[in-house]
Design an enzyme around this catalytic site. Sequence first.
Site, PDB file in Angstrom:
ATOM      1  N   LYS A 182       0.931  -1.114  -0.042  1.00  0.00           N
ATOM      2  CA  LYS A 182      -0.094   0.001  -0.019  1.00  0.00           C
ATOM      3  C   LYS A 182       0.960   1.219   0.124  1.00  0.00           C
ATOM      4  CE  LYS A 182      -1.503   2.939   2.709  1.00  0.00           C
ATOM      5  NZ  LYS A 182      -1.783   4.172   1.809  1.00  0.00           N
ATOM      6  N   GLU A 257       9.729   2.398  10.585  1.00  0.00           N
ATOM      7  CA  GLU A 257      10.587   3.504  10.318  1.00  0.00           C
ATOM      8  C   GLU A 257      10.031   4.816  10.427  1.00  0.00           C
ATOM      9  OE1 GLU A 257      11.863   6.615   9.138  1.00  0.00           O
ATOM     10  OE2 GLU A 257      12.319   5.715   7.187  1.00  0.00           O
ATOM     11  N   CYS A 291      13.494  11.545   6.418  1.00  0.00           N
ATOM     12  CA  CYS A 291      13.339  11.333   7.618  1.00  0.00           C
ATOM     13  C   CYS A 291      14.680  11.463   8.524  1.00  0.00           C
ATOM     14  CB  CYS A 291      12.642   9.920   7.915  1.00  0.00           C
ATOM     15  SG  CYS A 291      13.201   8.625   7.124  1.00  0.00           S
ATOM     16  N   GLU A 391       9.616  17.054  13.950  1.00  0.00           N
ATOM     17  CA  GLU A 391      10.099  16.918  12.513  1.00  0.00           C
ATOM     18  C   GLU A 391       9.192  17.894  11.672  1.00  0.00           C
ATOM     19  OE1 GLU A 391      11.354  13.118  10.148  1.00  0.00           O
ATOM     20  OE2 GLU A 391       9.300  12.999  10.947  1.00  0.00           O
TER      21      GLU A 391
END
Length: 486
Positions: A182, A257, A291, A391
């Site tokens: 997906k 992750e 990331c 972030e």
Amino acid sequence: MSPLVLDDAGAAIARSGQAYIGGAWIDLCDGEMLPVVNPATGDVVAKVAAGTAADLDRAVAAARAAFPAFAASPVEDRLALLERIHALMLGRAELLAQTLVLEMGATISHARAAHIPLAAAHVQAAIGVLRDYDFLTMRGSTAIVREPIGVCGLITPWNWPLYQIAAKVAPALAAGCAVVLKPSELSPLSAILFAQIVHDAGAPAGVFNLVNGTGAEVGAAMAAHSDIDMISITGSNRAGVLVAQAAAPTVKRVTQELGGKSPNLMLPDTDFDKAVPLGVLSAFRNVGQSCSAPTRMIVPREHLAQVEAIARATVESIIVGQPGDPETMMGPIANHAQYRRVQAMIAVGMEEGARLLCGGPGQPEGLEQGFFVRPTIFSDVTSAMRIAQEEIFGPVLVIIPYDDVDQAVDIANDTIFGLGGHVQGADLTQARAVARRIRTGQVHINHPAWDAHAPFGGYKRSGNGREYGAFGFEEYLEVKSILGFA
């Protein structure tokens, strides 16, 4: 044939709502379509099928039926399949690159130089691991056998769409697993092209399946599905938590992750003229949408003014523009929601009292259409500020000064995340010692070359498990001990 074609203008257009299930493109249960937006213009350029839980059920059933034979297939057969996938990816590199420009605003130069070759490198890495891997080892009279875990649900993000697909699918197939993919609904076109590559490479029916859709619908159903043995997700911390919660009742393996706020710690003996430009460009690579981007530059206070001057000059050299232009170094943010997030966090930095070194809110001159942002650097940042803790996922770099190395390490570790880190310094012994003290899953010393076999994953809230190379491969294996085997 894939439900993706190219018109005369070279734009990727999704045809009827289909998924790739059981070795064929099939119609979905519902006719709803999801828009794909070109971030350079804000225009809808394609629509893809929105899968449902019922569509996922069909894909999982196909994978479950295909798994026993594929798990028992000879290593040579899986090697040959992966080699064909690798060759087709390279052969269709330009089509893939142009698609990434369209769906997520990657610059064509970066798509050609990084997105495509690094994705292919993950397939090549899986080939290398599989070729030399020993699935049976002996400890005395006991055999230690490693077997494919089963049907794997793979959830991939919008920021490195093809790269992350390859990093998950290749080791899963190498291990002998069947997969259901997906991809992000925000950048799904490259996944459709990848599915066609797997089909054209001759993957057995049901071994690879693709269902587009939202995380709330397909992702949630995937995490909770009783016939999926493992979930691998790359995404936000929030998404990772939701997947883990949904997966818990079926006690399936979950690897995550989930992002980071990576430090770039510059020791006092650093060659700042060399390290600072590399640090800025690393933080802003892929428009800062990585990331592990080193978005916290931690520098000696006595060198702060020097670092600021070099960083500002580096930003002034960055060409922001249309992603299809080979001269462009930075294109738009990949989608509108993330664009709004980046703008909001720039405003937060200014409200918190951080000193704006360059950039700031708004769009670059002449780029008011689309999701373009100004490359931004804040200085005199403290760890208490939100811009040092959250972030941002855009081209926003914070510079944090320190007074001694112990304080610098404390600053580097003062975050809920622990994905990546960087250390710069001329004294390699000291740089190694500092790298050992940083609580992250991967640390780079003096900007080394990328390594497809270096395990990648996070400490703390950056996730669980590892990707890449042998460590990523083994996430898709179960361990069985057979006593009295000898």
